[in-house]
Design a protein around this motif. Structure first.
Motif, mmCIF file in Angstrom:
data_model
loop_
_atom_site.group_PDB
_atom_site.id
_atom_site.type_symbol
_atom_site.label_atom_id
_atom_site.label_comp_id
_atom_site.label_asym_id
_atom_site.label_seq_id
_atom_site.Cartn_x
_atom_site.Cartn_y
_atom_site.Cartn_z
ATOM 1 N N SER A 28 0.815 -1.222 0.000
ATOM 2 C CA SER A 28 0.000 0.000 0.000
ATOM 3 C C SER A 28 0.843 1.265 0.000
ATOM 4 C CB SER A 28 -0.937 0.000 1.214
ATOM 5 O OG SER A 28 -0.231 0.271 2.413
ATOM 6 N N VAL A 29 2.105 1.180 0.494
ATOM 7 C CA VAL A 29 2.949 2.371 0.516
ATOM 8 C C VAL A 29 3.955 2.380 -0.642
ATOM 9 C CG1 VAL A 29 2.705 2.691 2.990
ATOM 10 C CG2 VAL A 29 4.622 1.338 2.132
ATOM 11 N N GLY A 30 3.754 1.512 -1.619
ATOM 12 C CA GLY A 30 4.564 1.565 -2.834
ATOM 13 C C GLY A 30 5.669 0.550 -2.944
ATOM 14 N N LEU A 31 5.860 -0.285 -1.914
ATOM 15 C CA LEU A 31 6.848 -1.369 -1.999
ATOM 16 C C LEU A 31 6.079 -2.668 -2.246
ATOM 17 C CD1 LEU A 31 9.243 -0.440 0.963
ATOM 18 C CD2 LEU A 31 9.590 -0.021 -1.466
ATOM 19 N N GLU A 32 5.856 -2.970 -3.514
ATOM 20 C CA GLU A 32 5.020 -4.124 -3.853
ATOM 21 C C GLU A 32 5.631 -5.402 -3.291
ATOM 22 O OE1 GLU A 32 3.050 -6.322 -7.749
ATOM 23 O OE2 GLU A 32 4.067 -4.403 -7.963
ATOM 24 N N THR A 33 4.852 -6.118 -2.491
ATOM 25 C CA THR A 33 5.364 -7.279 -1.754
ATOM 26 C C THR A 33 4.488 -8.481 -2.000
ATOM 27 O OG1 THR A 33 6.185 -5.779 -0.031
ATOM 28 C CG2 THR A 33 6.033 -8.118 0.530
ATOM 29 N N ASP A 34 5.131 -9.591 -2.375
ATOM 30 C CA ASP A 34 4.392 -10.839 -2.575
ATOM 31 C C ASP A 34 3.998 -11.422 -1.222
ATOM 32 O OD1 ASP A 34 4.533 -10.652 -5.250
ATOM 33 O OD2 ASP A 34 6.200 -12.043 -5.507
ATOM 34 N N VAL A 35 2.997 -12.294 -1.254
ATOM 35 C CA VAL A 35 2.512 -12.941 -0.036
ATOM 36 C C VAL A 35 3.658 -13.628 0.676
ATOM 37 C CG1 VAL A 35 0.938 -14.683 0.866
ATOM 38 C CG2 VAL A 35 0.232 -13.260 -1.060
ATOM 39 N N ALA A 36 3.696 -13.453 1.978
ATOM 40 C CA ALA A 36 4.800 -13.981 2.774
ATOM 41 C C ALA A 36 4.852 -15.507 2.691
ATOM 42 C CB ALA A 36 4.646 -13.534 4.222
ATOM 43 N N GLU A 37 6.079 -16.041 2.592
ATOM 44 C CA GLU A 37 6.307 -17.488 2.528
ATOM 45 C C GLU A 37 7.041 -17.917 3.794
ATOM 46 O OE1 GLU A 37 9.129 -20.633 0.056
ATOM 47 O OE2 GLU A 37 8.987 -18.533 -0.549
ATOM 48 N N GLU A 38 6.534 -18.965 4.448
ATOM 49 C CA GLU A 38 7.180 -19.435 5.666
ATOM 50 C C GLU A 38 8.446 -20.200 5.301
ATOM 51 O OE1 GLU A 38 6.193 -21.795 9.852
ATOM 52 O OE2 GLU A 38 4.737 -21.831 8.207
ATOM 53 N N VAL A 39 9.533 -19.876 5.989
ATOM 54 C CA VAL A 39 10.814 -20.545 5.748
ATOM 55 C C VAL A 39 11.430 -20.903 7.090
ATOM 56 C CG1 VAL A 39 11.282 -19.371 3.565
ATOM 57 C CG2 VAL A 39 12.024 -18.322 5.706
ATOM 58 N N GLN A 40 12.408 -21.784 7.034
ATOM 59 C CA GLN A 40 13.148 -22.161 8.234
ATOM 60 C C GLN A 40 14.626 -21.799 8.036
ATOM 61 O OE1 GLN A 40 11.064 -24.567 6.712
ATOM 62 N NE2 GLN A 40 9.392 -24.097 8.136
ATOM 63 N N THR A 41 15.322 -21.711 9.149
ATOM 64 C CA THR A 41 16.744 -21.363 9.058
ATOM 65 C C THR A 41 17.523 -22.447 8.331
ATOM 66 O OG1 THR A 41 16.974 -22.281 11.291
ATOM 67 C CG2 THR A 41 16.792 -19.896 11.095
ATOM 68 N N VAL A 42 17.020 -23.682 8.329
ATOM 69 C CA VAL A 42 17.585 -24.754 7.514
ATOM 70 C C VAL A 42 16.494 -25.187 6.548
ATOM 71 C CG1 VAL A 42 18.473 -27.110 7.489
ATOM 72 C CG2 VAL A 42 19.180 -25.533 9.293
ATOM 73 N N ARG A 43 16.821 -25.294 5.293
ATOM 74 C CA ARG A 43 15.818 -25.606 4.281
ATOM 75 C C ARG A 43 15.110 -26.915 4.588
ATOM 76 N NH1 ARG A 43 16.722 -25.545 -2.266
ATOM 77 N NH2 ARG A 43 14.519 -25.548 -2.824
ATOM 78 N N GLY A 44 13.789 -26.869 4.552
ATOM 79 C CA GLY A 44 12.984 -28.046 4.858
ATOM 80 C C GLY A 44 12.669 -28.195 6.328
ATOM 81 N N GLY A 45 13.349 -27.385 7.187
ATOM 82 C CA GLY A 45 13.072 -27.417 8.621
ATOM 83 C C GLY A 45 13.453 -28.718 9.309
ATOM 84 N N LEU A 46 14.280 -29.553 8.661
ATOM 85 C CA LEU A 46 14.711 -30.855 9.209
ATOM 86 C C LEU A 46 13.524 -31.767 9.528
ATOM 87 C CD1 LEU A 46 17.668 -29.800 11.563
ATOM 88 C CD2 LEU A 46 17.698 -30.353 9.133
ATOM 89 N N GLU A 47 12.457 -31.602 8.763
ATOM 90 C CA GLU A 47 11.298 -32.479 8.947
ATOM 91 C C GLU A 47 11.670 -33.914 8.588
ATOM 92 O OE1 GLU A 47 8.244 -32.007 10.112
ATOM 93 O OE2 GLU A 47 8.678 -29.907 10.599
ATOM 94 N N GLY A 48 11.263 -34.873 9.429
ATOM 95 C CA GLY A 48 11.538 -36.293 9.177
ATOM 96 C C GLY A 48 12.913 -36.737 9.630
ATOM 97 N N LEU A 49 13.677 -35.840 10.288
ATOM 98 C CA LEU A 49 14.994 -36.192 10.787
ATOM 99 C C LEU A 49 14.949 -36.324 12.314
ATOM 100 C CD1 LEU A 49 15.631 -34.981 7.913
ATOM 101 C CD2 LEU A 49 17.865 -34.376 8.835
ATOM 102 N N VAL A 50 15.560 -37.386 12.840
ATOM 103 C CA VAL A 50 15.572 -37.618 14.285
ATOM 104 C C VAL A 50 16.990 -37.984 14.727
ATOM 105 C CG1 VAL A 50 13.161 -38.402 14.351
ATOM 106 C CG2 VAL A 50 15.011 -40.074 14.043
ATOM 107 N N ILE A 51 17.203 -37.865 16.027
ATOM 108 C CA ILE A 51 18.484 -38.281 16.598
ATOM 109 C C ILE A 51 18.408 -39.783 16.887
ATOM 110 C CG2 ILE A 51 20.186 -37.895 18.409
ATOM 111 C CD1 ILE A 51 19.551 -35.475 16.563
#
Length: 820
Positions: free
Chosen positions: A27-50
């Motif tokens: 609205s103030v002139g900086l056209e911004t796409d819809v926010a995308e959720e990200v993690q600090t590591v790609r994929g968020g380490l889903e499915g990984l366990v110790i």
């Protein structure tokens, strides 16, 4: 540009959701796409366990693989085949379970149950680079023994979620090329909309010089190209991996962490929009940095290992012996910090946008630094960013600040002074905005009010707002923060009546001809008006010196304005032919440009440049192909001629029969042209020369026509459309077989016929030509048809015979024709 939602919160207080932030910025002139959720590591380490390695045995069918059983903390241990040399029983490791998605660069791959050399493997024991937590691949990750099996990897690594906002920065908004720049605009929006908020940035008051053991002099020889240059030395640094928080910040916005020193410069760049460079201070010969240009053709190897030849207008950062860096664009091969670096010299500068832009284009380079310098960085932020960078390097890489800040800034950039009238603001915006609202908006945008009256205010605009130097620019800023959606649409509409002009008529006829051509099987193409100047080298039809050349071309393929539509169409034909589409009919409307230096004067410099609107037609390949009802037939120049004739007929113009011969040249191997009575060329069409077709790697013959649409529009102004009743009386057709000299053209027969009978002759057509046996040498036979008709009565044989007798006599007298 990628903006981190969490990073943004470090500079401005707000409680908006990521989606609301995106909407606010748009609205103030900086056209911004819809926010995308990200993690600090790609994929968020889903499915990984110790997991805990219970057993580890050598694979019977391999000399380097191991068969392990791993406890994942959920019951039955699983068997996993692992090739890491350091795997051993008793270790705590990171395991990607079946179904987990890992990334090999940009490519995702899914972990599946598999057999490796005959042994079943139900997962994967991971190395650092395989899960994105580091770059190591010399073995698997071995965790401390106190980590419980079954712990989720994302919990162990404390993976945090963030939201990535993709902001489109327009060329005029250099101030928005950073997180803090975006935060400033968001802060103004929040203030205007009544939110509790505050804007802040890290302080540098605690910056102090520890010693003077690494003093490096700075000399700026070219003050125009470098208005400000500053630097400081940090001694005794340890180059290593950056701390996790810094790596996470960079990864979130799509940057790859390199080392702690380089990562600091990238952090400052994306945080505050100031490009920095860290030199290895021990490689700065003579302990001096010189900002200057070098002789034309000087070789220089850049960071990517490419040797480039410098221009005399490329600004360089040099030491006492050699160049180290292309200023504001790209570093040299030996200029950066490496694992062996112990002392660094941090550069923070403001380079002239035009110098940086031209250098970047010359060398085909586009970097994060050049992107910002080309738009203009804030010269008053140079020292702040330098101090902050030095403090960060000292904090995360150790060392001491070992020199005073060297700051060469002879002509400080002053604020822009703008006088704003409230009445003008209301007039341009279309709505009255209270003075208090205007003052609140401009102060939230860091503009200072120097003077205030009842009619307006005098403002001091900071230099980083390179796009705000006039009152209308301030008004635009006020409007975007106030909100375009808050300006009501008026209930009444003021309009004025207009009449169709020549452009409207031309556009209507363009559509008419386009529909006609599409109906004949043509496809419309649209090529760039910019083309390769080399196409015109050596051409006599379109001399290269008459081309309009660009001063700052994007590339050698786009360095001149086109003079003819031909080459763009040939590029399209070549592209389609290479993709097995060889039977083509194209047309294009477009401007063509030329330059004539003889017309250029000091008073009228633009008179040397001209442009005309043209229509181009291209035919190639087969006219008929793969038809059960018709044998294959190639396209021909006669087919093209028919299309040109039909265009003339549709516009109400007469095309001479045949058109005048056009001499063969470097464009056409054979061609015809059409001119106005005054000699202006309306059209030229023919067969494209084999040399040009070969240059474009086109196998089939190409037929091309170019019509001067601007001249056609002038020609049809003299055309008057009339109508008449269809005759009730029949037309009569008579044929003559004429023996004539070979050099006689049908146009002369047609002209004599119409001169002989001006009232009753309706049409003359040639329906057969014969040259060969049983004819005298140098002769040919034309079979010509004449159509006669009287609008008022039926023609009698007597009248017809009298007309045809005169016709034959005139043809005999003027052409030496004989009846066969």
């Amino acid at each position: 540009m990628n903006i981190s939602y969490n990073w943004l919160k470090e500079y401005v207080d707000f409680s908006l959701t990521p989606g609301e932030v995106a909407a606010a910025l748009t609205s103030v002139g900086l056209e911004t796409d819809v926010a995308e959720e990200v993690q600090t590591v790609r994929g968020g380490l889903e499915g990984l366990v110790i997991g805990e390695v219970l057993t580890c045995e050598d694979h019977p069918n391999s000399d380097h693989l191991h068969i392990t059983t791993v406890n994942l903390g959920n019951g039955e241990p699983v068997q996993i085949v692992c090739g890491a040399p350091n795997v051993a029983a008793g270790q705590k490791v990171v395991v990607a379970t079946i179904g987990a998605i890992l990334y090999n660069g940009e490519e995702p791959f899914t972990i599946k149950k598999s057999k490796i050399r005959g042994a079943e493997s139900c997962g994967m024991i991971c190395a650092e680079d395989e899960i994105g937590t580091g770059a190591g691949h010399d073995g698997i990750i071995v965790l401390p023994p106190d980590v419980a099996a079954g712990t989720l990897a994302r919990d162990y690594y404390q993976i945090k979620s963030d939201y990535l906002l993709e902001v489109d920065i327009t060329p005029n908004r250099a101030d928005g090329c950073s997180h803090y720049g975006v935060a400033r605009d968001l802060y103004a929006y929040l203030v205007q909309n009544g939110y509790e908020t505050a804007l802040r940035k890290p302080g540098t008051d605690h910056f102090t010089v520890d010693n003077h053991e690494r003093d490096i002099r700075v000399i700026v020889e070219n003050r125009e190209a470098c208005p400000r240059y500053a630097g400081v030395s940090v001694k005794g640094v340890t180059v290593k991996e950056s701390p996790g928080w810094l790596q996470d910040k960079l990864r979130t916005i799509g940057l790859r962490p390199i080392n702690n020193v380089v990562d600091v410069t990238n952090y400052i760049l994306y945080a505050f929009g100031q490009p920095l460079h860290c030199f290895d201070a021990d490689k700065i010969a003579g302990n001096v940095v010189i900002v200057k240009t070098l002789p034309e053709g000087t070789p220089f190897v850049t960071l990517d290992g490419v040797e480039r030849r410098l221009s005399g207008r490329d600004l360089m950062i040099c030491n006492g012996e050699a160049p180290m860096c292309i200023a504001g664009v790209f570093g040299g091969l030996e200029s950066g910090s490496t694992g062996e670096t112990k002392n660094v010299f941090i550069e923070s500068a403001c380079f002239h946008p035009t110098w940086v832009r031209k250098t970047a284009r010359r060398h085909g380079l586009n970097t994060d630094a050049s992107f910002r310098f080309e738009r203009g960085v804030d010269p008053n932020a140079t020292i702040y960013c330098l101090k902050l960078a030095a403090l960060m390097v000292k904090e995360i890489a150790g060392g001491t600040i070992s020199s005073d800040i060297k700051d060469v800034y002879d002509a400080p950039v002053k604020d822009f002074i703008v006088n704003l009238s409230y009445q003008k603001a209301d007039s341009l915006i279309g709505k009255h905005i209270p003075a208090e609202t205007i003052k609140r908006i401009v102060t939230s945008l860091e503009m200072k009010i120097l003077e205030e009256t009842g009619e307006g205010v005098t403002l001091s605009v900071p230099p980083y707002r390179v796009d705000v130097q006039r009152d209308v620019d301030v008004i635009e800023d006020i409007l975007r923060i106030y909100g375009y959606n808050h300006i009501e649409i008026p209930a009444t509409l003021t309009s004025s009546l207009t009449t169709k002009g020549e452009e409207d008529k031309s556009y209507k006829l363009q559509n008419l001809i386009s529909e006609q051509l599409v109906g004949c099987g043509f496809n419309e193409i649209m090529n760039n008006s910019l083309t390769r100047a080399a196409y015109y080298d050596g051409l006599t039809s379109f001399p290269a010196e008459h081309s309009v050349r660009l001063l700052n071309p994007l590339s050698a393929d786009l360095n001149a304005m086109r003079r003819t539509l031909l080459f763009g169409g040939l590029e399209s034909i070549a592209r389609n032919a290479n993709r097995r589409h060889a039977d083509l009919r194209f047309f294009e409307f477009g401007n063509c440009y030329s330059f004539d230096k003889e017309k250029k004067t000091q008073q009228k410099a633009l008179d040397a440049y001209s442009g005309e609107y043209h229509l181009g037609l291209w035919l190639t390949g087969k006219r008929v192909a793969n038809s059960w009802a018709h044998a294959d037939e190639n396209a021909s120049v006669y087919e093209l001629k028919a299309y040109v004739e039909n265009i003339f007929v549709r516009l109400g113009l007469d095309l001479p029969h045949p058109a005048a011969g056009h001499p063969a040249d470097d464009i056409f191997s054979a061609a015809l042209s059409v001119h106005t009575p005054g000699g202006k060329e309306l059209a030229v069409f023919g067969i494209v020369s084999g040399k040009i077709q070969k240059a474009f790697d086109i196998d089939n013959e190409v037929y091309f026509a170019e019509l001067n649409w601007a001249e056609l529009m002038k020609a049809i102004r003299r055309v008057k459309t009339g109508y008449r009743e269809l005759s009730k009386f029949p037309a009569v057709k008579r044929d003559l077989a004429l023996l004539i000299d070979k050099d006689v053209r049908f146009a002369r027969i047609e002209k004599i016929a119409y001169e002989t009978e001006k009232k009753l002759l309706r049409d003359v057509s040639l329906f057969d030509v014969y040259e060969g046996k049983n004819l005298e040498a140098g002769k040919k036979s034309y079979a010509v048809s004449f159509v006669l008709q009287d609008e008022s009565q039926t023609l009698t044989d007597k009248v017809i015979d009298r007309i045809m007798s005169r016709m034959v006599k005139n043809l005999e007298d003027k052409l030496g024709a004989k009846l066969r």
